[in-house]
Every structure is written in structure tokens, then in C-alpha cells.
Write an enzyme that holds these catalytic residues in place. Structure first.
Site, mmCIF file in Angstrom:
data_model
loop_
_atom_site.group_PDB
_atom_site.id
_atom_site.type_symbol
_atom_site.label_atom_id
_atom_site.label_comp_id
_atom_site.label_asym_id
_atom_site.label_seq_id
_atom_site.Cartn_x
_atom_site.Cartn_y
_atom_site.Cartn_z
ATOM 1 N N VAL A 149 0.869 -1.181 0.000
ATOM 2 C CA VAL A 149 0.000 0.000 0.000
ATOM 3 C C VAL A 149 0.904 1.228 0.000
ATOM 4 O O VAL A 149 1.786 1.344 0.845
ATOM 5 C CB VAL A 149 -0.921 0.013 1.237
ATOM 6 C CG1 VAL A 149 -1.755 1.289 1.264
ATOM 7 C CG2 VAL A 149 -1.802 -1.222 1.259
ATOM 8 N N SER A 181 20.521 8.223 2.145
ATOM 9 C CA SER A 181 19.945 6.881 2.066
ATOM 10 C C SER A 181 21.011 5.812 1.919
ATOM 11 O O SER A 181 22.059 6.053 1.299
ATOM 12 C CB SER A 181 19.026 6.775 0.838
ATOM 13 O OG SER A 181 18.050 7.768 0.849
ATOM 14 N N HIS A 199 12.840 5.640 -4.138
ATOM 15 C CA HIS A 199 12.947 7.095 -4.306
ATOM 16 C C HIS A 199 12.837 7.503 -5.774
ATOM 17 O O HIS A 199 12.241 8.534 -6.092
ATOM 18 C CB HIS A 199 14.264 7.604 -3.706
ATOM 19 C CG HIS A 199 14.300 7.507 -2.208
ATOM 20 N ND1 HIS A 199 13.410 8.174 -1.408
ATOM 21 C CD2 HIS A 199 15.087 6.793 -1.363
ATOM 22 C CE1 HIS A 199 13.657 7.898 -0.131
ATOM 23 N NE2 HIS A 199 14.672 7.055 -0.073
#
Lengths: 432, 432, 432, 432
Positions: free
Chosen positions: C259, C287, C372
Site C-alpha cells: 500500500v 539513504s 525514491h
């Protein structure tokens, strides 16, 4: 030389600041200032906050010296009132006798942050009191006003639990004064479903607990502290809640010392819990006896008490001798002795009963006992081997006491205590 | 006969109730009672609530007579203090002089509903004052305590709008005292996006407004009330907000009469609006002049004032004569005259300026003017034909006044006013 | 023997329970059940909660087998629609094709605790998927419904800070998946005034964070993780906030896998911070590159990529050889090398750029990069020596990456990425 | 001529707007749009909001025509699934059959204000349906999604009382559809302590009631509406609450027509009241019979029914004749006849029983009866002279009906009703 110059300069600066501050105070209570009091008071609160301790002391000196009622005017008003005690004369008298600083503090209190500033002011003042008896009337004015503003009607009781903000919980860890909280996991257990924690808040100090009490909901009146504060203890379910035990109460605001808070908190919590769990029948404490060891050893309390109560002298001295002889062994074996009712423990219990029943009066003796007896509680049971922490062994050889709060009896118990008689259970009465 | 018996029985019953109540009061301030004060105070609040007005008056008599400080003890303490004004003597003096009823009220205040009970008590007391001057000291004690408890620091300002609870809005309709609210649609307009309403609340009286003020956000300083309170007026958008006009302020708690609330509310609202709408530069009122007609006609104020200020006497009397002559016509044609600057209106303006500038001092003259001038406002403009409602015509021949709140000037203005001089704009100064 | 009997008995019991549960499901979606669906669904939720994992798997088998649309009816409806694509035929088709279990789940969702039960159901189901491909359509139905119920319009973003409930903060400590939180003091630093933490909540799961992101407000785009998560780092004041760096994002609900939450959270946080601090111009991440080491060493990614992109093959293999040769030394000296731009580090950067630009596509390559890039971020900078924790060294030899979120560009970047092209800064483009 | 030109220009403008809007829709459901869907959806919501009704209709035409599943692809997927009903084939089929506009609406729903926009969209659409049957599948898609989003698990039931915001209460006055509320005093009585009002809210439409129900807590099952809605009725105290009567239920959102709300609200309110007042044993309605007069007079229902049920025909026609003959007198004397059981009233009761028991089935007959019977309620009592308001006399000659909600029986009653049989009390059964 340069350093001295700097000190002199600082003193000048400090003196200038003080003059400004006192000037603002006079302006605030003047007629002129009344139209703008919030704004002046706000400035004043900021200025006071910037003073260091020396500056605050100087300020207290001025407040204590220059903001008193005028002696002659007071005498004249008192004469009028004595001659004719009319409403008119009483009104004039009251106005003349009230210190101008009371009005000053009331106006400061009206500014944003004013209440917090006054509490902080009194905190500093209390620390300075022992060396400055001349601050007594100033201190009394502050206590008078704070007692009025922090009266029980204005205090809001709130439950504190694991849903409470972390910032608040952190304050609990910091302020717990009886049984220190060892980090967040320890705190979490103390807020579990068979524990309760309640605090008083004041609308003017949002998010700032004033005082909090920790309660354990248990099956039987506890005779040891360890199971109540063990981090890993299993959580009990509500059908086993028979007794609510107040096992810790801590103040968070030194500036409110002397304002009655704990008394009201315990009673309000008891009423709250009674509504939540109608099956709760007994409300008691498990309390330390912080003055016992000192009374017994340093001051030879039994001998002093024996001199006052000749009929009990022989038994007291006998018990003292047993206790003192056995103390080293007791201390060593504290952890192994739990089930054993040794003569030494028996002697201890008698001595502690004597200490609390006959050597603890309003104004002297054990401070914790005084608090609960003054609240109207009854001395219910004396438990040896109840607190084997280093502090517990040191202050009372491991003894802890249950005080019983019977809301039907507190008024009578309190009155008795004021007349010099401690309410006690039969068990305690039988000890001595 | 039977009826007389019944009355006698009722009197006995009332007397018995009063004795019980007074007994509870004594118990509450006794040592014994201190352990249980919340519970005793709760009972007391209930008992007081059940007394009828006669019973309350009897109770006030006892409070006014039996709860005073002891005259001899007061005199002794005052002598000690006069001989040596030490902290110790001051402390003793303060304790002796304070009425025991002050402690009584403080303890009542600690009970649930205690604050509301004391406010209600004072409401009844104030109504009884004119006939009972001996209640003055009792009344003063209550005012003293209520002023401390309802100090601006403890008051919470909240906006009231169409999202507020209907129960609260209903109280506004009930208490609006200046320009009555004609039902919910009228109220709705007054709470629309170009209007503001703010009220003070106290934590101990939740949901009970103490005082509220209504504000219109407009382009120009208004010279008539009708456009501000018209139900159907179009709503202005924020870019047109230049001036905040306080056009109504109403108290909701008669028991708090004399406690300074309106002063703080107006200033806090002004600061709040300044933050919300930085473009607002001017804060003013549109206020009635409730004493003007009476001053002008009934008391022949111009003549009295002329006697005091001979230099102005001739012009005052001339203006009075014009005004009185034209009054019937003005009243008739009120609605048609808006644009006309008739000599009568000019005379009216002069007379009203004289009334507010020279006949309104602390303690006498126009009550609304006294309130705003004491707050430090400036008399800015006098508007004829500003309120053609029957009440407006009756009390001031339709005149309304703008007072200006310049937060930088209020302290100075207030001080001036205390010295007998009303701050006024050039326009007003030019009138007389 | 006895044990076998017990197992058999348990199986019977389990089978009986399953039959009851399936019966309830059929009742719930029947006409009869529709009048009472909340009550039936409540029972069903409780029954499901009591099943063990084996029981749940059996239940899934039934749901996957017996709650499908009827193939013949589907075919008939599809033929009608193909013959005449009218609204009527489309309606009939839609009704026929929808699995009956969708209506079942919708009705369960209507019961108290229904949403939580469905999320828990999917969590168990996802764990069982690898071994049970036949659950695919069932799983898809759940994902379809959960995506509709947890759509961004229904998600409530809330800031989490030191004022948040301890219970919520404890969940953060538990679920932080990127840079583990080492106790409450560590957490406290991450919630200080120059850090932000935001979480999504759903009205049906009160107090349960779905996902949370941690943000550092800093002066420059960070090239190392250590300063961002150091417990003792000094707190920066707002005038230094130039860049918001998302340095950790963690899911708390395994049952909501798939989701879309993180995508919306990052963008909503960026918009929120822009309003709070208009001076913030840049939104980026710091990241990890979790797949890099595996690609480089285990799968010999450079060689594979070189085969696909012959023009780059030589440089890739050369860089690989340098990197592999120097790796042991780099790992050893990680802490001393910060200022040094060694050829090995240069090689590493090139290889990592190649990995992210050419070996990371929708469906394969680095998972964090895919997240991303799919969100529309741009690959901004590759930082060596950025994470010297054991895990950081192991998965990416200490490399971390900044992705840039330019809200004006995300749509275009995402589209590019969907067409197989990674948006990159000039600096990154220059690397290879 | 000029006017025509203007119309043409407007049409061009409208066409251009529509093209833009449709383009945005396509972009929103495209791959490219997925990275930015909140932002695109926000724009789209604004654009739709600016369309006039004609523009919206044009937009619906496009949605109904161009956002359908592809017939050929559907047929191919259906064939695959029919050949082998595997999870894989089912997945493919589901994806192919779902209208692209469903994904479009889900994404719109994710924008701020998206849910409100979709509800508004459906409101316009429903109004256009009668003239545009080709919108059926589009309308069904919206209903399908709204039913999922407004499922009972997501609905929040809140009590509405005199503490509620005035803005909310105003909406009640506006939307009450059964017994109009005559201003604020009338509303106030309906919210007093012996009345209850509950509404459903959705987290996405804060402050917007979806539906509300009004309940009277009374001693006996009421047989007249007037005492329940009299403005001046005395308030009953809780010890007299025996029966909860639902006397009015009103929808506030036309865009949610067909989404099941009332059914769940009544049952949740019943459960809530049972917990609040355990002494409540009976939950019933006092409901209008809006279709009765029309059935009796305009359609000659008794004759039609008699033809269907020959055994009852004679009695039906006899009763009809009595009723029709006496009607003018009944209407005249409505207010005087309360205690009288005239033959006319008896005939009325029989006819009404026949109407509700035999002429009201799913899909036809009395709408209010259908609602309650479908919910599983039982037809309990038929009351003549129950509503003498003009509307009550007109639609049902003053008859009102009690339906009984027995939570233990609703499932069975509902099932019975689905099979064509109305649950009725013995009293009602005895009527015919």
C-alpha cells in the site's frame, strides 16, 4: 587591579539594575501603573529572571524593608477599631495592615508567566531564609498568596500513565524522591494496569506537575517495598484489587514548600479510586521511617523517652539493648531473615512503635509520620525487613510502616493527634 | 391561626438550619476541620445553596458580626509593631488582623463548586448591601479574595463564534446589556468573519463566560451603531479591516462586580487582534453616553458646571437653550437628519463634550466614560445621530462617543485622568 | 499413542472451528446476514483472532477456493458486454466478476476492530504467500481493498515529538528499521527542535503509526550519517535550517505491504516543512544502498553490466579491480580516511553510480533507489565513507546516497524512470 | 446577434475547460501522474468545482463513454478464466474488468477535499440520472466506492446536544425532513435530557453530519407524535425511561443516497442507549406511513389487493367503504376524537395493516415501511389519530406506526421479509 575594577563595575551595574527593578515595582503598585499593569508586570518578570542569586537577595532585602505597612498608621487604625469595632474601622484597618508587597505580587501574578515567576522567587527566598530571618514576613506574604492561588479548588488532578507525554514522564523520573526510578522500563512498570500515578497540576503552570503519588493495587496490605517496585513483577488483574497502597509521594516544586498539596492529593485519589474500583475497601501507605535510626542510636531516644515515661523505661531500655546487640547480624543477614521473627525484630518493632507513638508530635519526631498523622491517618502496622536497600537499612534498619486512611475517621484522628495522641491499631497498641 | 403556627414553625426550622450552618463554618476553620476541609466545605456549599434569601441574610449577619478579628488582640499587636517594626511583629500583626472569615472563604473555595458558591454568595450580598451598611467589611473580604482568584493571570480568553456550543451562545443572548441581541440570526451576524467576540473564562467556572466584548472590523471609525449591528449587513473581507471597534461589553456575573475584568479583556483582545491582523492600526469604541440626558435636563448640568467654570458659563447656557428648544424636532426627525449639521446638533456636541470633559471624574459623571477613561482611553469623537433606538434617544438624544485605545498612551492617559484631566483629541478639544 | 490421539482430537477441533468460521462468512455475505452484519462480523473477527497459524492457512485455502466468481457466469457477462458495451451490460459484468470475498472483507471492515483484523489477516497471508502461489488472487483482493481504505485522503499526518505519548514513542523505538534507536535518550535527540518526525495514522487504527519518517534540519546536504544520529550532537537553531534531510523511513504495519504510504508521507512532510520554514529550499535524503555490495562482489555486476553496455565495459572492470583490491584496506582504515580522496573511493563512486543508473530499474536492482526514483526523486550525490557502521560497511562499503526531491520535477523524473532512465545530477552524470 | 456570439463564445470556453479537465483525468490515472497524484487531484477537484451544471453533465458523458473497460480484452480474460479458473487468470480478469474511472475516483479521493468533491459529483449525477440512463455504470462505480469508504467501520457516531457547535445545530434545523424543527427553542427541547440525537460523521468530512436520528426516552410506547415534539413539554427524569422511540431520521448528504447509513445508525444508537440506560427494554419507532392515502384513494389499493387475495377481498372493500365515507368527518374532528374507537378508525387500522402487510414488498409499497422492515424491524402497532398535522392528515389520515427493533430478532425478521413475509405483532395480525 583590573580584576578589582571589574568587580566594582559589576557592582555598579548590579546596583543600577536593582534600582530599575525596584522602580518598576513602585510603578506597578502606583495608581498610574494600574492602567497598564499586565505590561509592567511582564517587564518585571523578565528583569527578575535575569538577576543572579546575589541580585535576587538584594531585591529581597528591599522588598523586606521598604514594602511594609506604616507602623504609625497601623497603630492609629488599630486604636479606632479597638474603640469602635465597626465595619468601617475594620475596612480601614485591613487596608492599612496589608503589606504593599502583597498587591505587588498579585499584579505580577497577572502577567504571562507571573505565577511561575513567583514560585521561582519563593524557591530562591526559601534557600536564603536560614541566613536571613528578617525575610520572614516577606516569605509569609508569599506563602499566604500561593496558598490562596494553589488552593485545592484550583488544582487539577490527572492520571499519569504510559499514554502521557514523554516530557511529563521524564519529570517524574527526575523528581521521584522516595524510591528512585531506574529508567524508562522501571517507570513503565510503575504505570502498568495494577499501578496508578496521579499528579496535581495548576492551570497557570501547564504541563508542570506540582506533586505526584504512586499507588499499587494489591490483594493484601504489603509488608515489603521490593515486590511493589520490582521491574519484572507480573501485572495483577482487577479482580484481585482489594487494597490501594500509596507507596511514594514526591513534590516537584520547591517554591511551593508549605502549601498543602499532599494531604488533598491522597484524599482525592482515594475518592477517585473508590469510584473506579468499588471493591477497594482499604487505603493505606507503605512508608519509610526516616528518623528512626537517628533517634535510636545518635540521640539515645529510648533513654530520653524512658525518663519522660518512667512506667515504660525498663522495657524500652531492655529492647534497645537487644536491638543494638543484634543490629550487625540483622544487617548482614537482612536478605535471609524474612520469615524469621527473631527477638531482635520484635525489639525493633517495639522501639519503632515507641518512637512513633510517643516521640512524634506536631513539630518534632519523624517527618513522614507527622505528615500522615496530621492528615488524619492511623498507625496501622510496623514491618521489619521491609526495605533492605542501603538507604532503608541506614535510616530505619529496614523497617517500614503502614498508615491507614479511613476517610470516615480522619477528622477525629487528626484532632486526637493535635491533642498529642497518635491513633494506632490494636496490633501496634499491643507492642508497647 | 394555623397559618401563624406554620410561620412560627418555619422560623424555628430556619433558625435551626442557620445554627447548623454556622456550626459547620466554625468546624471548617477549626484545627479539627483542617484534616477534612474539602468534605466539610462541600457540605457547607450544599447547605448554603438551600437557604432562601432571608436565610442568607441571617447568615451574612452572623458572618459580619462573629467572624471579625479581636479588637484587643489587634491593638496589642499594633503596639508591638509600632514599638519595633520587625518581621516577627509584622507576622503576628497580619495574623491577628485577618478576619477569620477570609480563611473560611478560602476553604470553601477548595470544595467542588466552591468558587461558584462564593460568587453566588456575593451576588446576594451585593443586593442586600444598600440596606445593610454593616456588611461592608464582609463584602470587602469577598471582593479582596475574588480579585485575587480572578486576577488576569488566571483568566482564559477565548474567541466565541458560530462553532461555539449553543449553550454558551444562549448565555450571550441573555447577558448582552448594551445592544440587545434579537435571536439567533442576529447573533450569527455578530459572530461572522468581520466581527469578533471574545470572553473571559475561569478554570473553576468552566463554560461560564465572565464578561464578553463584541468587536467590529471596519474600514473607518464608525459614527453610528446601526450599520454595526444590522442583521443583514454584508460581510467585509479582511483586506478592508483597518479599525477594530469595540461596540459592546457586557458582564455575565453580578457576583464579580468590582473585580477588574473589562479593562484586561479590552487590552488582551487588542493585542490578540494586532497579531491576527497586523494591518489594524486603530482600536476604538463606539460607546453610549448613558448619563447625558439626565445631566442635561433633570439636573441642569450646564448651569451647575457654568457656576464652577465661569469662563465657559455663557456658551454652555446658550448651547443648552438651543438644544432644549430643538429637542422635540430632533427626536421626530432623527431618521432624516443624518447628513445635516444643524445648530442643534452642534450645540449637542458641545454640551456632551462639556459633560464628559468637566463633569465626569473618578466617582461621578458618566459611568461608561469613567470605565474607558480609567482604562487609559482617550475621548476621540462625539457623534450625534448615532443611535436612534428608543433607549439611545432617551439616554443621550442619539449621541454616541468613540474612545481611542492607544496602547502606548494608556498609562499616561490614566494618570492624567486620576489627576482630574480627561485626555481628548483635538477635535473634541476644539468643541469647547 | 496418547499424543497421537491428542493430535487427532486437535485436528477435529480445528476442522470444526474452521467449518463454523466459514459458515459465518457465508452467513455474513448472505441476504439474511445483511440486516445484522455488524454483529456477525464482530463474532467473525473474534473467531479469526483465536485461530493459530495453521488454522488461518486452512481458512485462506477456503477463501482462495470457494469465494471466487463463477467462470461460466463471467464468460456469459463478458460476451454480452463484448456484443454491446452498454451501461447495463457493464453493470452486470462488474457484479459477476467481483469475488464474493471482497464483499466479505468490506463487511468485516464494518465491525469494531475489523480494519485491524484485516490488516492482521494480510500479514499472516503475506508470510504464507511464497509457499502458496494459489493465494495470489485472495492477496490481491486484500491489497485492492486496503489501498482504497488507506488512500492518502484518509491518512492523518501527525508530528511526533517529546510531547507525544510514551506508548507511541516506544513503537518508534521498536519499528525503526534503518538506523536503530538506542533507548530513550537516543530517541529524545531525534525528536529535538532541529529534528522532525512525522507519522501517518488512520482513523480506524488510533494510536497505531503506519509509517514514520525522520528528518534532520541542517545547513548543508549531509554526506555522513553519524552527525545526524549522534546522541550528544548540539541542537541547531532555526536560522541555520537550509536543508531538510530525510534520513530514515520505516513501516510499522507489515500487513500494509504494497500500500503506497512512504511516497505520500515524504511529499506531505516536504509541503508541511515548507510552510513552517519558508527558508528551506532543498529536500533530500541520506539513504543506504543496500544492494551494492552484493551486486559488486557476489553477482559480479560490473561484468554483467559491461556485457550489456560495451562502451562502458573497460572502465567498469578497471574500477572493479581497483575497488576489490583496496577493499580490505578501506574496511580497516574506514575511520581514518575521511579526508582522503583515494583512487579506491573514486572507483567505488563510479561503480555505485553505474549500479544505480544502469542496473536499477523498476522491478530489479537496489530497493531503496527504486523507492525514491519511483517517487520522482533525482540521484544527487554519492558519498563514500558515509556510514561506517558494521551494517553500512557490509552492504555498501560505507557508501550512502543523497536523493533530491524537487516537487516541481517529480512527475517528469518519475515518467523518465518508468521509461528506463534515471534522473541524475551533473556530478553523478560526470562519474560515468 | 451579440447575444448569440456570446453564447457561442461561452460554448467554446466550456468545451476548452472540459478538454483540460478530461486531460487532467487521463494524466492522473497515467503512470506519469502516479508520482504526483495528490497535486494533480487537487487541481482536478478545483476545476470540477468551477464547472456549472451543464459542464458537469458534459463531463459525466465523457466519464461514462471513455473510461470503460475494453470489451475485447474483457472477453479474452473471461475466456482464459473460464478455461482455467486459476488465481493468475482471476487476477488478470479483475484488472481488465475494473473501469479506469474507479482508479480515477480513488486518486481524486486522495486529494484534500477529494471525498467531498466525489460526494458532490454524485449528487449532481443522481439528479441527472432520470434523463440519462447511460450514466448507470458510472453511477454504480461511485456508489460502489462510496459504500466502501463510508462503511460502518469508518463512521463515527456522536451525540448532538445543546453543547454542540451552533453551526452543526443549524444543519440539523435545515435537514430535518420528517417533523420540521421550528427554530432554536424547538431544537433545544429536542436535545433536552430526555431526548437524544445522534449523528454519523466521517473523518474526511469533519463537522458535516451524514445522517441523524432523534430519540425520545419515554415511559410507554407512544401512539401520537405531538407530545414527543411539543416545545413546552416537561422534561422527564431518567427513572421513567422505559422505551426509546426513534421518531425521526434524516439524511444530510444527497450524494450518499443508496449508501447504507440509517440501518447501522439505528442499531448503534440502540446499543449505545442500552449501555447508558440498562433499564431500557424496548426500542421502537413512531413512523409515518407516507404512501397510505395514495394507495387507498388514488390507486384504489384495497380493490387491487382484494383481486390478489380473494379470501380478504370482501372485508377489505367493506373497510374501504366505511373509511371513505367517514373521512371528511374524521378530518374535521381530528382533535376531538382521541379517546373514541369509532368504526371508521377501526376500518382505517385494518386497511393500513393490509397495506403494510400485503402491499409493501422490497421494491414497492410504503418507503418508510420498507426501510424498517428491511432493517429487520417488526410491524408492532398501528395508531390512528397519531399525527394531526396537515401533512400527516394528507399522507395517511393521521395514522402513524410503531416498528419494533428487537436486536435478537432482526436477522430472522429481515430474512422473512426478503422471502415476502412481513413480521408483525399479534395485535397487528389480529387486524386482518
Amino acid at each position: 587591579m583590573l580584576k578589582e575594577l571589574r568587580t566594582v563595575a559589576q557592582r555598579f551595574d548590579q546596583a543600577r539594575r536593582l534600582r530599575t527593578l525596584v522602580g518598576e515595582c513602585q510603578r506597578l503598585i502606583s495608581e498610574r501603573g494600574s492602567a497598564n499593569s499586565s505590561s509592567i508586570a511582564t517587564t518585571l518578570v523578565q528583569r527578575f529572571g535575569k538577576l543572579d542569586d546575589a541580585g535576587r537577595h538584594d531585591f529581597f532585602h528591599v522588598l523586606a524593608r521598604d514594602f511594609n505597612p506604616a507602623p504609625k498608621a497601623v497603630l492609629a487604625a488599630a486604636r479606632n477599631y479597638a474603640a469602635l469595632p465597626s465595619a468601617e474601622h475594620l475596612l480601614a484597618l485591613s487596608r492599612t495592615v496589608e503589606s504593599p508587597r502583597q498587591e505587588l505580587f498579585r499584579r505580577i501574578n497577572g502577567a504571562p508567566g507571573g505565577t511561575a515567576a513567583i514560585v521561582a522567587m519563593r524557591r530562591t527566598l526559601l534557600a536564603a531564609m536560614p541566613a536571613n530571618p528578617q525575610f520572614a514576613a516577606l516569605e509569609s506574604d508569599l506563602l499566604h498568596l500561593l496558598s490562596s492561588w494553589f488552593n485545592p479548588g484550583f488544582l487539577q488532578m490527572q492520571r499519569v500513565d504510559w499514554e502521557s507525554p514523554a516530557r511529563l514522564l521524564e519529570l517524574l523520573i527526575e523528581h521521584e524522591a522516595v524510591h528512585p526510578i531506574d529508567g524508562w522500563q522501571d517507570l513503565r512498570r510503575r504505570l502498568a494496569s495494577d499501578r496508578r500515578c496521579f499528579a496535581f497540576f495548576h492551570p497557570q503552570l501547564p504541563g508542570e506537575p506540582l506533586i505526584f503519588v504512586e499507588v499499587a493495587l494489591v490483594r493484601e496490605m504489603p509488608d515489603q517495598i521490593a515486590p511493589l517496585i520490582a521491574k519484572e513483577a507480573a501485572t495483577q488483574s482487577p479482580e484481585h484489587f482489594k487494597i490501594a497502597t500509596f507507596y511514594s509521594i514526591s513534590n516537584c516544586q520547591p517554591g511551593l514548600r508549605g502549601v498543602s498539596l499532599g494531604n488533598f492529593l491522597i484524599k482525592r485519589v482515594a475518592e477517585h479510586l473508590k469510584r473506579e474500583f468499588p471493591q477497594l475497601k482499604t487505603f493505606c501507605t507503605l512508608s519509610p521511617v526516616p528518623g528512626f535510626a537517628k533517634w535510636l542510636q545518635k540521640n539515645d531516644g529510648p533513654a530520653v523517652l524512658g525518663a519522660r515515661l518512667p512506667a515504660k523505661a525498663a522495657r524500652l531500655l531492655e529492647a534497645r539493648d537487644i536491638a543494638v546487640r543484634e543490629l550487625p547480624a540483622m544487617t548482614d543477614r537482612a536478605r535471609h531473615l524474612h520469615a524469621v521473627a527473631s527477638p531482635a525484630q520484635d525489639a525493633m518493632r517495639r522501639l519503632c512503635a515507641a518512637y512513633l507513638l510517643y516521640a512524634t508530635e506536631p513539630g518534632s519526631g519523624d517527618a513522614v509520620a507527622r505528615f500522615h498523622l496530621d492528615n488524619g491517618a492511623r498507625l496501622e502496622r510496623i514491618n521489619t525487613l521491609a526495605d533492605s536497600s542501603p538507604n532503608g537499612m541506614k535510616q530505619s534498619f529496614g523497617i517500614m510502616v503502614n498508615y491507614l486512611y479511613d476517610l470516615q475517621q480522619i477528622e477525629e484522628n487528626h484532632e486526637k493527634y493535635m491533642r498529642g495522641r497518635v491513633s494506632r491499631s490494636r496490633t501496634v497498641a499491643a507492642l508497647i
